[in-house]
Design an enzyme around this catalytic site. Structure first.
Site, PDB file in Angstrom:
ATOM      1  CG  ASP A  13      -1.725  -1.264   1.349  1.00 13.98           C
ATOM      2  OD1 ASP A  13      -2.277  -1.713   0.342  1.00 13.98           O
ATOM      3  OD2 ASP A  13      -1.760  -1.831   2.458  1.00 13.98           O
ATOM      4  CE  LYS A  16       2.926  -2.588  -4.656  1.00 18.26           C
ATOM      5  NZ  LYS A  16       2.839  -2.486  -3.202  1.00 18.26           N
ATOM      6  N   GLY A  40      -4.197  -4.403  -4.262  1.00 19.08           N
ATOM      7  CA  GLY A  40      -5.209  -3.410  -4.581  1.00 19.08           C
ATOM      8  C   GLY A  40      -4.529  -2.156  -5.079  1.00 19.08           C
ATOM      9  CG  HIS A  41      -2.066  -1.604  -7.866  1.00 20.03           C
ATOM     10  ND1 HIS A  41      -1.223  -2.041  -8.856  1.00 20.03           N
ATOM     11  CD2 HIS A  41      -1.462  -1.874  -6.702  1.00 20.03           C
ATOM     12  CE1 HIS A  41      -0.146  -2.566  -8.298  1.00 20.03           C
ATOM     13  NE2 HIS A  41      -0.272  -2.481  -7.002  1.00 20.03           N
ATOM     14  CD  GLN A 223       0.706  -9.106  -2.599  1.00 19.46           C
ATOM     15  OE1 GLN A 223       1.419  -9.825  -3.273  1.00 19.46           O
ATOM     16  NE2 GLN A 223      -0.523  -8.805  -2.957  1.00 19.46           N
TER      17      GLN A 223
HETATM   18  P1  IMP Z   1      -2.557 -12.904   1.814  1.00 21.61           P
HETATM   19  O1  IMP Z   1      -1.661 -12.353   0.760  1.00 21.61           O
HETATM   20  O2  IMP Z   1      -4.016 -12.685   1.529  1.00 21.61           O
HETATM   21  O3  IMP Z   1      -2.253 -14.339   2.147  1.00 21.61           O
HETATM   22  O4  IMP Z   1      -2.284 -12.079   3.167  1.00 21.61           O
HETATM   23  C1  IMP Z   1      -1.047 -12.209   3.875  1.00 21.61           C
HETATM   24  C2  IMP Z   1      -0.623 -10.862   4.450  1.00 21.61           C
HETATM   25  O5  IMP Z   1      -0.285  -9.976   3.393  1.00 21.61           O
HETATM   26  C3  IMP Z   1      -1.702 -10.140   5.264  1.00 21.61           C
HETATM   27  O6  IMP Z   1      -1.077  -9.428   6.322  1.00 21.61           O
HETATM   28  C4  IMP Z   1      -2.297  -9.161   4.269  1.00 21.61           C
HETATM   29  O7  IMP Z   1      -2.880  -8.047   4.919  1.00 21.61           O
HETATM   30  C5  IMP Z   1      -1.037  -8.776   3.501  1.00 21.61           C
HETATM   31  N1  IMP Z   1      -1.322  -8.302   2.133  1.00 21.61           N
HETATM   32  C6  IMP Z   1      -1.633  -9.047   1.052  1.00 21.61           C
HETATM   33  N2  IMP Z   1      -1.784  -8.264  -0.037  1.00 21.61           N
HETATM   34  C7  IMP Z   1      -1.552  -7.001   0.360  1.00 21.61           C
HETATM   35  C8  IMP Z   1      -1.515  -5.740  -0.313  1.00 21.61           C
HETATM   36  O8  IMP Z   1      -1.717  -5.623  -1.532  1.00 21.61           O
HETATM   37  N3  IMP Z   1      -1.228  -4.655   0.449  1.00 21.61           N
HETATM   38  C9  IMP Z   1      -0.952  -4.759   1.765  1.00 21.61           C
HETATM   39  N4  IMP Z   1      -0.950  -5.902   2.437  1.00 21.61           N
HETATM   40  C10 IMP Z   1      -1.255  -7.025   1.740  1.00 21.61           C
END
Ligand code: IMP
Length: 429
Positions: A13, A16, A40-41, A223
């Site tokens: 977040d 990007k 999420g973009h 991420q």
């Molecule tokens: P998962 O990717 O859904 O398995 O989540 C694993 C961890 O990554 C959690 O703490 C989510 O909040 C974090 N996470 C996954 N995708 C994002 C993102 O795009 N932005 C911020 N945190 C993310």
């Protein structure tokens, strides 16, 4: 011709979306190489706001989008995202989107397992997005994933579903969650097949051709480094490698074709989900950062945890992520704060260290060591040159460069694409 890879240098977040959008206008191809619709973009283009999770941001700018084999793809979500863009007047077809034929699919049983496991973890939950990302990557490395190309071969698909369900239904039953029935899954996948297969191809070949034609390729990371399955705050991480090196394996290109690596960092720090966060603020300043920065997750809407800029962590992300230059975003959120703090290392027991250790217990015990700097009163929002920034803001940026051992090459000063201060063109190599 130089390529560029964009990765997050904190916990995601970092903004990007805007940077990728800005760079996409100068690229020919935009490639996603890891993650899935957990990302999420948000792209603000004029008075339109586009929210993308799975599609490469380039599609909004009329560029060819590529979803690489390193992604985990939820076909239902993909079609939904395409339909939403259509409502906003943007058409996504096999003309402007290509998907790796060997990309593993996320099926409904993946989010079901993700959520059932999180519920079973109780207070120790990871705080996943609940979208099935972890279970889908597990199936990939366990060699039982359904891949996009399987949709063209109903018999193979049927056989693979048996194996997949044997594994998943056993787990789901053990967790007390509803199980899945093969025929319904098979019927739905075969129904989706004609909608998805026209997008499928050997994208490595297309990317190789793009290279020989001198095209500019932008690799869009999702991420961030501190959520990397190896290098992040494990186990509070996502299930893919988010470092730039994974752009090669996740798209099917050689490592020497990744090009310039741009790391994105906010001028402070945020995190969604659980896990260590040494500089987290539980006070009025933390609340203020969240409010001003509108810090709510794009995918889940969860409020983000906020804290001071952690230069020790970003330095680590720069090193393991292979970052050549940094983009600093949301500087304006700090406007008006009297004093700013930069974390330069951590006190763990009687020791002061400059990096986050691998041990989760030590990460949780890490007390930030701060350096204080004077803030600035003036607004930096919308600034388009260094000359428009207050002297204290420039000092803050310079100190960050020293501490993280990387130059700040771009500054983003508002969600608008053109409110960007360019100090070096990443495509120049
Ligand atoms: P998962 O990717 O859904 O398995 O989540 C694993 C961890 O990554 C959690 O703490 C989510 O909040 C974090 N996470 C996954 N995708 C994002 C993102 O795009 N932005 C911020 N945190 C993310």
């Amino acid at each position: 011709m130089a390529n560029v890879a964009v990765i997050g240098a904190q916990w995601g977040d970092e903004g990007k979306g805007k940077v990728v959008d800005w760079l996409a206008s100068r690229a020919d191809v935009v490639v996603r190489f890891q993650g899935g619709h957990n990302a999420g973009h948000t792209l603000v283009v004029g008075n339109q706001t586009y929210k993308l999770s799975l599609l490469p941001s380039g599609v909004v700018r009329g560029k060819l989008g590529v979803i690489g084999n390193g992604v985990v793809l939820d076909p239902e979500h993909l079609l939904l995202e395409i339909a939403k863009l259509k409502e906003q007047g943007l058409s996504v077809t096999p003309e402007n989107l290509r998907i790796a034929e060997n990309v593993p699919l996320i099926l409904p049983l993946h989010p079901a397992l993700d959520k059932a496991r999180e519920a079973a973890r109780g207070a120790n939950k990871i705080g996943t997005t609940g979208r099935g990302i972890g279970p889908a990557y597990e199936d990939k490395v366990a060699r039982r994933a359904i891949r996009l190309s399987d949709l063209a071969e109903p018999e193979v698909l049927s056989r693979k579903l048996d194996e997949l369900l044997l594994h998943h239904n056993t787990l789901l039953k053990g967790l007390g969650a509803p199980t899945f029935e093969k025929q319904a899954l098979l019927d739905r996948l075969l129904e989706l097949a004609p909608k998805l297969l026209p997008f499928a191809e050997a994208v490595w070949e297309r990317l190789d051709a793009a290279h020989h034609e001198g095209k500019r390729v932008l690799f869009e990371g999702a991420q961030a480094v501190m959520l990397d399955v190896d290098h992040g705050t494990y186990p509070y991480v996502t299930s893919s490698n988010t470092v730039a090196g994974n752009a090669a394996a996740g798209a099917g290109i050689g490592p020497n074709r990744i090009g310039y690596v741009l790391g994105i960092a906010k001028a402070y720090t945020t995190r969604v989900g659980s896990g260590p966060f040494p500089t987290e603020l539980h006070d009025e300043t933390g609340r203020l950062l969240g409010e001003r920065g509108r810090e709510f997750g794009t995918v889940t809407g969860r409020p983000r945890r906020c804290g001071w800029f952690d230069a020790a962590m970003v330095r680590q992300a720069v090193k393991v992520g292979g970052v050549d230059g940094l983009v600093l975003t949301k500087l304006d959120v700090l406007d008006g704060l009297e004093t700013l703090k930069l974390c330069t290392g951590y006190r763990i027991g009687s020791e002061v260290v400059k990096r986050l250790p691998a041990s989760i217990a030590q990460q949780e015990a890490a007390e930030p060591v701060y350096e204080e700097m004077a803030g600035w009163k003036e607004s930096t929002k919308g600034a388009r040159s260094y000359a428009e920034l207050p002297a204290e803001a420039v000092k803050y940026i310079r100190r960050i460069e020293e501490l993280v051992e990387a130059p700040v090459v771009l500054l983003s000063t508002s969600p608008e694409r053109d409110d960007t201060i360019v100090l070096r063109d990443p495509f120049a190599g």
